[in-house]
Design a protein around this motif. Structure first.
Motif, PDB file in Angstrom:
ATOM      1  N   ASP A 567      33.862 -18.673 -24.911  1.00 58.01           N
ATOM      2  CA  ASP A 567      33.826 -19.950 -25.981  1.00 58.01           C
ATOM      3  C   ASP A 567      34.547 -21.064 -25.717  1.00 58.01           C
ATOM      4  O   ASP A 567      34.035 -22.115 -26.145  1.00 58.01           O
ATOM      5  CB  ASP A 567      34.528 -19.262 -27.048  1.00 58.01           C
ATOM      6  N   GLN A 568      35.488 -20.863 -24.528  1.00 57.50           N
ATOM      7  CA  GLN A 568      35.837 -22.226 -23.996  1.00 57.50           C
ATOM      8  C   GLN A 568      36.359 -22.081 -22.664  1.00 57.50           C
ATOM      9  O   GLN A 568      36.795 -20.924 -22.388  1.00 57.50           O
ATOM     10  CB  GLN A 568      37.221 -22.420 -24.943  1.00 57.50           C
ATOM     11  N   ILE A 569      35.873 -22.828 -21.734  1.00 58.89           N
ATOM     12  CA  ILE A 569      36.421 -22.840 -20.472  1.00 58.89           C
ATOM     13  C   ILE A 569      37.441 -24.087 -19.984  1.00 58.89           C
ATOM     14  O   ILE A 569      37.126 -25.139 -20.473  1.00 58.89           O
ATOM     15  CB  ILE A 569      35.140 -23.204 -19.424  1.00 58.89           C
ATOM     16  N   ILE A 570      38.646 -23.702 -19.529  1.00 59.84           N
ATOM     17  CA  ILE A 570      39.575 -24.527 -19.234  1.00 59.84           C
ATOM     18  C   ILE A 570      39.614 -24.859 -17.789  1.00 59.84           C
ATOM     19  O   ILE A 570      39.589 -23.730 -17.123  1.00 59.84           O
ATOM     20  CB  ILE A 570      41.000 -24.076 -19.795  1.00 59.84           C
ATOM     21  N   VAL A 571      39.321 -26.119 -17.301  1.00 57.15           N
ATOM     22  CA  VAL A 571      39.420 -26.374 -15.896  1.00 57.15           C
ATOM     23  C   VAL A 571      40.899 -26.830 -15.376  1.00 57.15           C
ATOM     24  O   VAL A 571      41.317 -27.706 -15.890  1.00 57.15           O
ATOM     25  CB  VAL A 571      38.262 -27.325 -15.616  1.00 57.15           C
ATOM     26  N   LEU A 572      41.400 -26.187 -14.532  1.00 50.87           N
ATOM     27  CA  LEU A 572      42.728 -26.653 -14.034  1.00 50.87           C
ATOM     28  C   LEU A 572      42.318 -27.230 -12.461  1.00 50.87           C
ATOM     29  O   LEU A 572      41.675 -26.957 -11.744  1.00 50.87           O
ATOM     30  CB  LEU A 572      43.704 -25.609 -13.967  1.00 50.87           C
ATOM     31  N   ASN A 573      43.309 -28.447 -12.390  1.00 50.63           N
ATOM     32  CA  ASN A 573      43.301 -29.401 -11.110  1.00 50.63           C
ATOM     33  C   ASN A 573      44.628 -29.756 -10.659  1.00 50.63           C
ATOM     34  O   ASN A 573      45.191 -30.675 -11.669  1.00 50.63           O
ATOM     35  CB  ASN A 573      42.180 -30.200 -10.824  1.00 50.63           C
ATOM     36  N   ARG A 574      45.392 -29.299  -9.706  1.00 48.04           N
ATOM     37  CA  ARG A 574      46.695 -29.628  -9.763  1.00 48.04           C
ATOM     38  C   ARG A 574      47.765 -29.673 -10.731  1.00 48.04           C
ATOM     39  O   ARG A 574      48.531 -30.459 -10.972  1.00 48.04           O
ATOM     40  CB  ARG A 574      46.937 -31.104  -9.032  1.00 48.04           C
ATOM     41  N   GLY A 575      47.602 -28.592 -11.458  1.00 48.42           N
ATOM     42  CA  GLY A 575      48.322 -27.929 -12.355  1.00 48.42           C
ATOM     43  C   GLY A 575      48.120 -28.738 -13.812  1.00 48.42           C
ATOM     44  O   GLY A 575      49.184 -28.559 -14.596  1.00 48.42           O
ATOM     45  N   GLY A 581      35.584 -27.147 -22.360  1.00 49.22           N
ATOM     46  CA  GLY A 581      34.407 -27.074 -23.065  1.00 49.22           C
ATOM     47  C   GLY A 581      33.760 -25.685 -22.672  1.00 49.22           C
ATOM     48  O   GLY A 581      34.097 -24.940 -22.092  1.00 49.22           O
ATOM     49  N   THR A 582      32.326 -25.620 -23.224  1.00 47.70           N
ATOM     50  CA  THR A 582      31.359 -24.461 -22.887  1.00 47.70           C
ATOM     51  C   THR A 582      30.735 -24.737 -21.503  1.00 47.70           C
ATOM     52  O   THR A 582      30.736 -26.023 -20.891  1.00 47.70           O
ATOM     53  CB  THR A 582      30.475 -24.388 -23.867  1.00 47.70           C
ATOM     54  N   HIS A 583      30.307 -23.739 -20.771  1.00 46.32           N
ATOM     55  CA  HIS A 583      29.727 -23.568 -19.640  1.00 46.32           C
ATOM     56  C   HIS A 583      28.540 -24.984 -19.707  1.00 46.32           C
ATOM     57  O   HIS A 583      28.495 -25.818 -18.761  1.00 46.32           O
ATOM     58  CB  HIS A 583      28.959 -22.408 -19.458  1.00 46.32           C
ATOM     59  N   GLU A 584      27.644 -24.864 -20.694  1.00 42.57           N
ATOM     60  CA  GLU A 584      26.512 -26.000 -20.820  1.00 42.57           C
ATOM     61  C   GLU A 584      27.122 -27.423 -20.825  1.00 42.57           C
ATOM     62  O   GLU A 584      26.794 -28.309 -20.118  1.00 42.57           O
ATOM     63  CB  GLU A 584      25.596 -25.547 -21.978  1.00 42.57           C
ATOM     64  N   GLU A 585      28.393 -27.422 -21.646  1.00 41.83           N
ATOM     65  CA  GLU A 585      28.882 -28.924 -21.698  1.00 41.83           C
ATOM     66  C   GLU A 585      29.277 -29.240 -20.558  1.00 41.83           C
ATOM     67  O   GLU A 585      29.252 -30.305 -20.256  1.00 41.83           O
ATOM     68  CB  GLU A 585      29.896 -28.815 -22.906  1.00 41.83           C
ATOM     69  N   LEU A 586      30.021 -28.448 -19.800  1.00 40.35           N
ATOM     70  CA  LEU A 586      30.986 -28.967 -18.530  1.00 40.35           C
ATOM     71  C   LEU A 586      29.787 -29.246 -17.496  1.00 40.35           C
ATOM     72  O   LEU A 586      29.911 -30.068 -16.689  1.00 40.35           O
ATOM     73  CB  LEU A 586      31.742 -27.980 -18.118  1.00 40.35           C
TER      74      LEU A 586
END
Length: 609
Positions: A567-575, A581-586
């Motif tokens: 339902d929601q994907i959180i992308v982390l980079n350097r903490g 967003g969703t897969h399609e949105e990102l």
């Protein structure tokens, strides 16, 4: 000194100041407090000691009476009385000795049990931070080797010291009553003996401290190199001979320290033994000179004095030995107390919030959360704000070192945040009881730990009262039932050390079944299906979608195929959260997530995942 290249003689003959560090000082009162719960039993032992000491001291006086009265006068009746008294005293001492041994053994083992349990319970309360910075073999060594090293002192030495002190006191008084001149002469060797004992005790304490450190090194080496993983590593890397050399070097150093421990002060002790052995002969010589001018000194007096000297010799030796044993045991106590004194950095509130799993909706929120591992140059997580609504599926992705796993650790409170708060249904996880928090979460990691027990026992570790039908249902959801059933022993199949009887993917499925069995309202999957093939992973995902409907699922993943339906994907980079967003949105945004999908994202330089 390089491990593996130091000689035995170098260790055995090294100067004390160079080879042994000063041991950590332990307050003796703290050791004696271990015996406080058993003070009444120990009081009964002290009473028995006092009784046998007084009764035993009659023996020299009876011997004096036999020599001076019964034998010269050929009084057989009196001789029978005295001989009967000696036999009766010996019988009483034998019976009391058995009683003492029974009481002391029970008290000693009770103290050892309390100490083991105390250390184990304290270590269970320590956070993950302690265990990531401590070798497993070191922990095992302190619980087994160090507590085992205290066994003799706790079980025997303390009481032997008390019994010997009582005998010494009574014997000294009796010797002074017999003749103060001969008595003082008999005490000439004491100052030198005490000096030697103190010197040897200090040396052995230092040696024991170093010895236990090296034993811990050796146990850690065994634990690491003779585990299944260690054997696979050493054989595939062609390092078996090197591991043998490392173990040989460590063992050689332990052997040298063992020799050093047992031989320290032997020359000084031999002089003390010579003096003590010569004392009876010298007493006869002095008595011969005094008898002519001192009517009170008779042959019986000399015989009784020699008997008292012999009576005094063994308890004195016992006291000297016991003080050395105490110094040695103190080195073991120092290492145990060092663990007990480690501060527990994650503690339960005095009045924690208790919630039943059935009462939990599953809302998880991170509010301005920052976290840094001890010694890390930079924070692993920075100002994380994240709302995970109950019943939703959220995926956390990012490159290696971006802080994904750490995020899961903070939810499970394996670490505490440095700032901000993690809440479940609006309750700060730091305010929840440990039991309540554990009941809310089901955690499956990339490297699941399986006990060296049957499959059924591993599954029931998640729910002790689970029925066989429940085990089968959970295993079916995790797509592992058919494999288990195909084993000759079925669910009674022993998984082996760390589950090495099964493949990585099979272990993950068993661990997943164990968590499913608990039926938690929040499921945290940390690379939980990374070792599975795509087909099995899809089947498990479909099964989980059914069983975990209306439950919160947090998936931490490298393999992005597992998170497309989140339902929601959180992308982390350097903490930091850089996208959500969703897969399609990102993918449409063509940012960092899109780079992860195409495999072009840079790997962050960070501490922790």
């Amino acid at each position: 000194m390089t491990v593996g290249h130091s000689s035995w003689r170098e260790v055995a003959n090294a100067e004390e100041s160079e080879s042994m560090g000063d041991p950590v000082r332990v307050d003796g009162r703290r050791i004696w407090r271990l015996f406080t719960p058993y003070r009444w039993r120990l009081a009964s032992v002290l009473g028995l000691i006092a009784f046998t000491s007084v009764v035993g001291i009659l023996t020299p006086f009876i011997v004096k009476a036999i020599v001076d009265d019964a034998l010269p006068n050929k009084d057989l009746e009196l001789l029978f009385v005295f001989v009967g008294a000696l036999i009766a005293i010996a019988a009483v001492e034998a019976v009391v000795s058995v009683l003492q041994t029974l009481i002391v053994s029970r008290v000693g083992q009770a103290v050892m049990h309390d100490l083991r349990i105390g250390v184990y319970v304290h270590l269970q309360r320590m956070s993950l931070r302690f265990f990531t910075g401590t070798r497993t073999g070191e922990v095992q060594s302190r619980i087994s080797q160090d507590i085992g090293g205290m066994q003799s002192f706790v079980t025997n030495t303390a009481v032997d010291l008390t019994r010997s002190a009582a005998v010494v006191c009574v014997s000294v008084v009796a010797m002074l009553v017999l003749d103060w001149r001969l008595a003082l002469f008999s005490f000439l060797a004491l100052p030198f003996s005490i000096w030697v004992n103190g010197r040897v005790g200090a040396l052995r304490e230092r040696v024991t401290t170093r010895q236990q450190e090296r034993l811990a090194d050796m146990q850690s080496l065994v634990q690491e190199s003779l585990s299944v993983s260690g054997i696979v590593l050493s054989k595939t890397m062609g390092r078996s001979q090197r591991m043998v050399e490392r173990f040989t070097g460590t063992s050689r150093e332990v052997a040298g320290l063992e020799v050093r421990s047992h031989t320290a002060g032997q020359w000084e002790y031999s002089v003390v033994t010579l003096l003590i052995s010569a004392m009876p002969a010298l007493t006869y010589l002095l008595g011969g000179f005094l008898m002519g001018n001192t009517p009170s000194i008779t042959i019986g007096t000399l015989v009784a004095m020699i008997a008292l000297q012999e009576t005094l010799t063994w308890p004195l030796e016992e006291i000297l030995r016991s003080t050395v044993e105490f110094r040695t045991a103190r080195a073991h106590f120092a290492r145990i107390f060092d663990y007990q004194d480690r501060e527990v950095d994650i503690v339960e509130r005095a009045d924690p919030v208790v919630r039943a799993p059935a009462d939990i909706r599953g809302d998880v929120r991170f509010h301005q959360v920052s976290f840094r591992y001890a010694g890390a140059p930079e924070p692993t997580l920075r100002r994380i704000d994240l709302d995970i609504r109950a019943g939703t599926k959220v995926a956390v992705v990012g490159g290696t070192g971006s802080g994904k796993t750490t995020l899961g650790y903070l939810v499970a409170r394996l670490y505490d945040v440095d700032s901000g708060a993690v809440t479940i249904d609006g309750i700060d996880v730091r305010d929840l009881s440990f039991t309540a928090l554990a009941g809310m979460l089901g955690v499956v990691t990339q490297e699941p730990y399986l006990l060296h027990a049957s499959v059924a026992a591993n599954l029931r570790f998640g729910k002790e009262d689970a029925t066989d039908a429940e085990l089968v249902e959970a295993a079916k959801i995790a797509q592992i039932h058919e494999l288990i059933s195909s084993q000759p022993d079925g669910y009674d199949t022993v998984v082996g050390e760390r589950g090495f009887r099964f493949s990585g993917g099979e272990k993950q499925r068993i661990a997943l079944a164990r968590t499913i069995l608990r039926n938690p309202p929040i499921l945290l999957l940390d690379e939980a299906t990374s070792a599975l093939d795509t087909r099995t992973e899809r089947a498990i995902t479909e099964a989980l979608d059914k069983v975990m409907a209306d439950r919160t699922v947090i998936t931490i993943a490298h393999r992005l195929s597992t998170v497309r339906d989140a339902d929601q994907i959180i992308v982390l980079n350097r903490g930091e959260i850089v996208e959500r967003g969703t897969h399609e949105e990102l993918v449409a945004r063509n940012g960092h997530y899109a780079e992860l999908v195409t495999g072009n994202a840079p790997t962050p330089a960070s501490c922790g995942d």
